[in-house]
Design a protein around this motif. Structure first.
Motif, PDB file in Angstrom:
ATOM      1  N   ARG A 176      62.988  22.899 -10.440  1.00 14.50           N
ATOM      2  CA  ARG A 176      62.849  21.683 -11.258  1.00 14.50           C
ATOM      3  C   ARG A 176      62.765  20.439 -10.367  1.00 14.50           C
ATOM      4  NH1 ARG A 176      64.997  19.969 -16.311  1.00 14.50           N
ATOM      5  NH2 ARG A 176      64.357  17.806 -16.654  1.00 14.50           N
ATOM      6  N   ALA A 177      63.523  20.434  -9.279  1.00  9.05           N
ATOM      7  CA  ALA A 177      63.467  19.305  -8.342  1.00  9.05           C
ATOM      8  C   ALA A 177      62.090  19.206  -7.694  1.00  9.05           C
ATOM      9  CB  ALA A 177      64.553  19.447  -7.281  1.00  9.05           C
ATOM     10  N   TRP A 178      61.486  20.364  -7.368  1.00 12.96           N
ATOM     11  CA  TRP A 178      60.146  20.339  -6.775  1.00 12.96           C
ATOM     12  C   TRP A 178      59.113  19.793  -7.755  1.00 12.96           C
ATOM     13  CZ3 TRP A 178      59.474  19.887  -2.012  1.00 12.96           C
ATOM     14  CH2 TRP A 178      60.232  20.589  -1.064  1.00 12.96           C
ATOM     15  N   LYS A 179      59.272  20.083  -9.035  1.00 11.24           N
ATOM     16  CA  LYS A 179      58.363  19.514 -10.031  1.00 11.24           C
ATOM     17  C   LYS A 179      58.516  17.998 -10.081  1.00 11.24           C
ATOM     18  CE  LYS A 179      58.309  23.691 -12.880  1.00 11.24           C
ATOM     19  NZ  LYS A 179      58.774  24.344 -14.144  1.00 11.24           N
ATOM     20  N   ALA A 180      59.763  17.530  -9.979  1.00 16.37           N
ATOM     21  CA  ALA A 180      60.002  16.086  -9.935  1.00 16.37           C
ATOM     22  C   ALA A 180      59.429  15.486  -8.652  1.00 16.37           C
ATOM     23  CB  ALA A 180      61.501  15.811 -10.039  1.00 16.37           C
ATOM     24  N   HIS A 181      59.533  16.225  -7.560  1.00 19.58           N
ATOM     25  CA  HIS A 181      58.989  15.765  -6.281  1.00 19.58           C
ATOM     26  C   HIS A 181      57.485  15.528  -6.385  1.00 19.58           C
ATOM     27  CE1 HIS A 181      57.291  16.306  -2.213  1.00 19.58           C
ATOM     28  NE2 HIS A 181      58.446  15.846  -1.751  1.00 19.58           N
ATOM     29  N   ALA A 182      56.786  16.405  -7.094  1.00 22.46           N
ATOM     30  CA  ALA A 182      55.330  16.279  -7.225  1.00 22.46           C
ATOM     31  C   ALA A 182      54.938  15.002  -7.959  1.00 22.46           C
ATOM     32  CB  ALA A 182      54.772  17.499  -7.951  1.00 22.46           C
ATOM     33  N   GLU A 183      55.849  14.502  -8.811  1.00 20.64           N
ATOM     34  CA  GLU A 183      55.569  13.288  -9.583  1.00 20.64           C
ATOM     35  C   GLU A 183      56.168  12.039  -8.953  1.00 20.64           C
ATOM     36  OE1 GLU A 183      57.432  14.246 -13.230  1.00 20.64           O
ATOM     37  OE2 GLU A 183      55.960  15.769 -13.828  1.00 20.64           O
ATOM     38  N   SER A 184      57.095  12.212  -8.030  1.00 22.86           N
ATOM     39  CA  SER A 184      57.842  11.090  -7.467  1.00 22.86           C
ATOM     40  C   SER A 184      56.951  10.194  -6.603  1.00 22.86           C
ATOM     41  CB  SER A 184      59.000  11.622  -6.620  1.00 22.86           C
ATOM     42  OG  SER A 184      59.611  10.576  -5.897  1.00 22.86           O
ATOM     43  N   THR A 185      57.137   8.884  -6.750  1.00 22.69           N
ATOM     44  CA  THR A 185      56.350   7.930  -5.953  1.00 22.69           C
ATOM     45  C   THR A 185      57.221   7.017  -5.099  1.00 22.69           C
ATOM     46  OG1 THR A 185      56.293   6.344  -7.787  1.00 22.69           O
ATOM     47  CG2 THR A 185      54.469   7.925  -7.627  1.00 22.69           C
TER      48      THR A 185
END
Length: 340
Positions: A176-185
């Motif tokens: 789940r953190a990696w999915k957030a990482h993909a969206e994080s700016t």
């Protein structure tokens, strides 16, 4: 080649301690660096974040997120109290737009250990939010099972329960953190965990490692494996109780409620009229014992005694005996013998 073997070996052993089958990375940093990594790898400026804080280090987690542009709401608990799960639930129910919850598992400024499992049950089980955990002074000392509890990111550091010098930080990262990482700016370079993941696949760190502390980590993880993680937790529980009972026998008052008291550090109120700075100085000069004072609003009001890692009951008994000898010099007569 030797470093590659060691890095891969310690990474697998770290996963066992974190209780995760997911990713764990070793950073050359302090624990605050791992907290920053937790924030910048998962969030974007403007994201609404709820920070459940019970002290100075919980406040720091929120400050880091705010500095990088997150819209942070602080949910603070009274001094010496743990996170109120009902209040947390109420805050999340009142605003469905929160992306993440930040929480400190073990707050060393007040000697409070939060019930992380219950907190995670609300954050993940009831509201399905991203859960970022400051486990700097809890991982490897207090029970924490990242996967079972649903902790998306857990940050910790070498100089606490790991029995090591400062210089390394460890961080777990869920799918789940990696999915957030993909969206994080949020801006990141040194702490971009994508680089750590890429380089770990070839057995290297992306940047200069603290090699000497890595050798110490390798040794410490073997000791932890030999002792057994459950036995390690029980040992911390025993010495935490030993410390608190010994202090109470002297007539001193523990800062947190007993149910929330940490098994890695004990915070104790100063008796009326006792100058904490004078007590700290006397313990060091006369007995060779170093304890910490309070921070911010607690400065001058408390002392803090650490008992994590390889601390022994004999060492804590020395502290209790030194307090029994020193407090009368400062105007407080202990109620009883310094027996843990």
């Amino acid at each position: 080649p030797e470093y590659k073997e060691m890095l891969l070996r310690v990474t697998e052993r770290l996963k066992d301690v974190f209780g995760t089958a997911g990713d764990v990375f070793v950073l050359t940093a302090s624990g605050t660096g791992a907290m920053e990594a937790a924030v910048v790898n998962t969030l974007s400026p403007g994201d609404k974040v709820l920070c459940a804080s019970v002290g100075s280090f919980g406040d720091r987690f929120g400050e880091i997120a705010a500095i990088f542009g997150a819209d942070v709401t602080m949910l603070t608990s009274p001094q010496g109290s743990s996170v109120n799960v009902d209040e947390l639930r109420k805050a999340l129910k009142a605003n469905s737009s929160y992306k993440a919850v930040l929480v400190t598992h073990n707050e060393t400024s007040t000697g409070v250990a939060n019930d992380l499992e219950s907190i995670a049950g609300v954050v993940k089980g009831e509201f399905d939010k991203l859960l970022l955990v400051d486990g700097i002074s809890s991982v490897c000392s207090l029970p924490l099972r990242a996967d079972d509890w649903g902790c998306d990111v857990v940050a910790t550091a070498s100089q606490k329960g790991w029995m090591l010098p400062p210089g390394l930080a460890f961080i777990s990262f869920s799918d789940r953190a990696w999915k957030a990482h993909a969206e994080s700016t949020m801006p990141r370079f040194y702490f971009d965990l994508a680089q750590y993941k890429k380089y770990l696949e070839i057995g290297q760190p992306p940047y200069t490692p603290a090699v000497s502390v890595m050798f110490a980590l390798d040794r410490a993880l073997q000791q932890i494996a030999d002792e057994g993680i459950d036995a390690l937790y029980e040992r911390h529980k025993y010495i935490g109780n030993f410390t608190r009972e010994g202090l109470k026998a002297l007539g001193l008052e523990i800062v947190p409620d007993e149910a929330a008291a940490s098994n890695t550090v004990t915070a104790v109120w100063m008796p009326a009229g006792v100058d904490s700075a004078a007590l700290i100085a006397a313990l060091q000069s006369e007995h060779g014992i170093v304890v910490a004072g309070g921070q911010e609003s607690l400065k001058g009001k408390i002392i803090r005694i650490g008992h994590m890692g390889r601390t022994t009951t004999d060492e804590i008994q020395n502290v209790l005996d030194a307090l029994a000898a020193t407090l009368p010099q400062l105007g407080f007569v202990p109620a009883g013998a310094a027996v843990g």
